[in-house]
Write a protein that holds these residues in place. Structure first.
Motif, PDB file in Angstrom:
ATOM      1  N   ILE A 277       0.845  -1.201   0.000  1.00 28.13           N
ATOM      2  CA  ILE A 277       0.000   0.000   0.000  1.00 28.13           C
ATOM      3  C   ILE A 277       0.880   1.250   0.000  1.00 28.13           C
ATOM      4  CG2 ILE A 277      -1.783   1.288   1.250  1.00 28.13           C
ATOM      5  CD1 ILE A 277      -2.676  -1.426  -0.054  1.00 28.13           C
ATOM      6  N   ILE A 278       1.886   1.251   0.840  1.00 28.68           N
ATOM      7  CA  ILE A 278       2.819   2.387   0.889  1.00 28.68           C
ATOM      8  C   ILE A 278       3.518   2.545  -0.464  1.00 28.68           C
ATOM      9  CG2 ILE A 278       4.959   3.225   1.929  1.00 28.68           C
ATOM     10  CD1 ILE A 278       3.975   1.859   4.560  1.00 28.68           C
ATOM     11  N   ASP A 279       3.928   1.423  -1.055  1.00 30.88           N
ATOM     12  CA  ASP A 279       4.631   1.459  -2.340  1.00 30.88           C
ATOM     13  C   ASP A 279       3.737   2.017  -3.451  1.00 30.88           C
ATOM     14  OD1 ASP A 279       6.793   0.299  -1.065  1.00 30.88           O
ATOM     15  OD2 ASP A 279       6.280  -1.730  -1.703  1.00 30.88           O
ATOM     16  N   TYR A 280       2.470   1.597  -3.490  1.00 25.79           N
ATOM     17  CA  TYR A 280       1.556   2.089  -4.522  1.00 25.79           C
ATOM     18  C   TYR A 280       1.214   3.566  -4.308  1.00 25.79           C
ATOM     19  CZ  TYR A 280       0.762  -2.233  -7.073  1.00 25.79           C
ATOM     20  OH  TYR A 280       0.924  -3.338  -7.878  1.00 25.79           O
ATOM     21  N   LYS A 281       1.064   3.977  -3.060  1.00 28.42           N
ATOM     22  CA  LYS A 281       0.800   5.395  -2.788  1.00 28.42           C
ATOM     23  C   LYS A 281       1.995   6.256  -3.192  1.00 28.42           C
ATOM     24  CE  LYS A 281      -2.752   4.976   0.716  1.00 28.42           C
ATOM     25  NZ  LYS A 281      -3.140   5.153   2.114  1.00 28.42           N
ATOM     26  N   LYS A 282       3.196   5.755  -2.959  1.00 30.64           N
ATOM     27  CA  LYS A 282       4.406   6.481  -3.376  1.00 30.64           C
ATOM     28  C   LYS A 282       4.430   6.622  -4.896  1.00 30.64           C
ATOM     29  CE  LYS A 282       9.439   6.133  -3.239  1.00 30.64           C
ATOM     30  NZ  LYS A 282      10.556   5.255  -2.900  1.00 30.64           N
ATOM     31  N   TYR A 283       4.069   5.558  -5.592  1.00 34.21           N
ATOM     32  CA  TYR A 283       3.998   5.614  -7.055  1.00 34.21           C
ATOM     33  C   TYR A 283       2.959   6.645  -7.496  1.00 34.21           C
ATOM     34  CZ  TYR A 283       2.894   4.164 -11.844  1.00 34.21           C
ATOM     35  OH  TYR A 283       2.638   4.157 -13.191  1.00 34.21           O
ATOM     36  N   TYR A 284       1.807   6.658  -6.846  1.00 38.14           N
ATOM     37  CA  TYR A 284       0.758   7.638  -7.153  1.00 38.14           C
ATOM     38  C   TYR A 284       1.281   9.068  -6.968  1.00 38.14           C
ATOM     39  CZ  TYR A 284      -3.267  10.616  -6.190  1.00 38.14           C
ATOM     40  OH  TYR A 284      -4.170  11.659  -6.172  1.00 38.14           O
ATOM     41  N   GLU A 285       1.986   9.291  -5.883  1.00 41.48           N
ATOM     42  CA  GLU A 285       2.464  10.644  -5.562  1.00 41.48           C
ATOM     43  C   GLU A 285       3.621  11.096  -6.455  1.00 41.48           C
ATOM     44  OE1 GLU A 285       3.375  10.215  -1.418  1.00 41.48           O
ATOM     45  OE2 GLU A 285       1.254  10.114  -0.864  1.00 41.48           O
ATOM     46  N   THR A 286       4.507  10.188  -6.828  1.00 43.23           N
ATOM     47  CA  THR A 286       5.709  10.574  -7.573  1.00 43.23           C
ATOM     48  C   THR A 286       5.634  10.300  -9.071  1.00 43.23           C
ATOM     49  OG1 THR A 286       6.795   8.425  -7.305  1.00 43.23           O
ATOM     50  CG2 THR A 286       7.132  10.064  -5.532  1.00 43.23           C
ATOM     51  N   GLY A 287       4.807   9.344  -9.463  1.00 36.48           N
ATOM     52  CA  GLY A 287       4.746   8.943 -10.863  1.00 36.48           C
ATOM     53  C   GLY A 287       5.915   8.066 -11.277  1.00 36.48           C
ATOM     54  N   TYR A 288       6.721   7.646 -10.314  1.00 35.90           N
ATOM     55  CA  TYR A 288       7.916   6.858 -10.616  1.00 35.90           C
ATOM     56  C   TYR A 288       7.799   5.455 -10.037  1.00 35.90           C
ATOM     57  CZ  TYR A 288      12.779   5.373 -10.740  1.00 35.90           C
ATOM     58  OH  TYR A 288      13.928   4.657 -10.960  1.00 35.90           O
ATOM     59  N   ASP A 289       7.907   4.444 -10.886  1.00 35.04           N
ATOM     60  CA  ASP A 289       7.858   3.045 -10.454  1.00 35.04           C
ATOM     61  C   ASP A 289       9.284   2.507 -10.457  1.00 35.04           C
ATOM     62  OD1 ASP A 289       7.395   0.387  -9.929  1.00 35.04           O
ATOM     63  OD2 ASP A 289       5.953   0.087 -11.548  1.00 35.04           O
ATOM     64  N   ASP A 290       9.865   2.366  -9.277  1.00 36.70           N
ATOM     65  CA  ASP A 290      11.253   1.921  -9.174  1.00 36.70           C
ATOM     66  C   ASP A 290      11.386   0.406  -9.037  1.00 36.70           C
ATOM     67  OD1 ASP A 290      10.244   1.776  -6.601  1.00 36.70           O
ATOM     68  OD2 ASP A 290      11.903   2.847  -5.666  1.00 36.70           O
ATOM     69  N   TRP A 291      10.295  -0.324  -9.147  1.00 34.16           N
ATOM     70  CA  TRP A 291      10.386  -1.781  -9.135  1.00 34.16           C
ATOM     71  C   TRP A 291      10.888  -2.252 -10.497  1.00 34.16           C
ATOM     72  CZ3 TRP A 291       5.078  -3.419  -6.651  1.00 34.16           C
ATOM     73  CH2 TRP A 291       5.098  -3.091  -5.297  1.00 34.16           C
ATOM     74  N   LYS A 292      11.775  -3.233 -10.490  1.00 31.43           N
ATOM     75  CA  LYS A 292      12.401  -3.723 -11.721  1.00 31.43           C
ATOM     76  C   LYS A 292      11.358  -4.171 -12.758  1.00 31.43           C
ATOM     77  CE  LYS A 292      15.756  -7.043 -13.415  1.00 31.43           C
ATOM     78  NZ  LYS A 292      16.615  -8.157 -13.078  1.00 31.43           N
ATOM     79  N   GLY A 293      10.336  -4.881 -12.343  1.00 32.20           N
ATOM     80  CA  GLY A 293       9.316  -5.389 -13.261  1.00 32.20           C
ATOM     81  C   GLY A 293       8.204  -4.414 -13.577  1.00 32.20           C
ATOM     82  N   LYS A 294       8.257  -3.219 -13.003  1.00 34.90           N
ATOM     83  CA  LYS A 294       7.256  -2.157 -13.247  1.00 34.90           C
ATOM     84  C   LYS A 294       5.829  -2.640 -12.944  1.00 34.90           C
ATOM     85  CE  LYS A 294      10.404   0.699 -14.610  1.00 34.90           C
ATOM     86  NZ  LYS A 294      10.927   1.596 -13.611  1.00 34.90           N
ATOM     87  N   MET A 295       5.675  -3.409 -11.862  1.00 36.33           N
ATOM     88  CA  MET A 295       4.373  -3.976 -11.502  1.00 36.33           C
ATOM     89  C   MET A 295       3.318  -2.892 -11.270  1.00 36.33           C
ATOM     90  SD  MET A 295       2.964  -6.902 -10.945  1.00 36.33           S
ATOM     91  CE  MET A 295       1.900  -7.895  -9.962  1.00 36.33           C
ATOM     92  N   ARG A 296       3.672  -1.826 -10.609  1.00 34.73           N
ATOM     93  CA  ARG A 296       2.698  -0.760 -10.329  1.00 34.73           C
ATOM     94  C   ARG A 296       2.261  -0.083 -11.621  1.00 34.73           C
ATOM     95  NH1 ARG A 296       6.463   1.656  -5.678  1.00 34.73           N
ATOM     96  NH2 ARG A 296       7.912   1.114  -7.318  1.00 34.73           N
ATOM     97  N   GLU A 297       3.199   0.157 -12.490  1.00 35.36           N
ATOM     98  CA  GLU A 297       2.871   0.769 -13.782  1.00 35.36           C
ATOM     99  C   GLU A 297       1.987  -0.154 -14.613  1.00 35.36           C
ATOM    100  OE1 GLU A 297       5.591   1.729 -17.571  1.00 35.36           O
ATOM    101  OE2 GLU A 297       6.200   2.806 -15.748  1.00 35.36           O
TER     102      GLU A 297
END
Length: 144
Positions: free
Chosen positions: A82-102
């Motif tokens: 949840i924290i990871d997805y909210k960070k992605y929402y706020e920054t627009g940057y998906d730093d996971w290698k597989g780009k799962m959030r994107e």
């Protein structure tokens, strides 16, 4: 914390407690990765319950497990998607290698009938829920 998230957190507390007390013979046969311990537990669920509750179509993405062994398991035994997805929402940057959030955000827009240009992938990240079946996480490959 909204009602459904509170209920889910209570379930996670019980699940985490039971998992930490799992017999070694069982844990050894199911663990996946050298950095995954009995206490590794990844929380997930509804990313933003207020936004999710307003959705006409409730969408939950289910995966077998997070690829944590070579990533979060090295330094954090209690990661939280949840924290990871909210960070992605706020920054627009998906730093996971597989780009799962994107990728889940792009699929969400298709399933929800939202045009590619109508909403950014990162803005979509708070409109759905995510869940890994194996809360302990594992490696990059699915085995047996």
């Amino acid at each position: 914390m909204a009602l459904k998230s509170k209920q889910l957190e209570q379930l996670f507390i019980e699940w985490e407690y039971a998992q930490e007390r799992e017999p070694n013979f069982s844990w050894e046969s199911t663990r996946d990765g050298k950095n995954i311990t009995k206490s590794h537990f990844r929380r997930d669920g509804i990313i933003d319950e207020v936004v999710f509750s307003k959705e006409k179509r409730k969408i939950l993405f289910i995966s077998n497990q997070a690829n944590d062994d070579e990533y979060s398991a090295k330094f954090n035994s209690k990661p939280n998607s949840i924290i990871d997805y909210k960070k992605y929402y706020e920054t627009g940057y998906d730093d996971w290698k597989g780009k799962m959030r994107e990728r889940t955000s792009a699929i969400y827009k298709i399933v929800a009938g939202i045009g590619i240009e109508e909403m950014s992938n990162s803005d979509a990240a708070i409109h759905y829920a995510v869940m890994d079946l194996n809360k302990r996480g594992g490696g990059a490959d699915i085995k047996d």
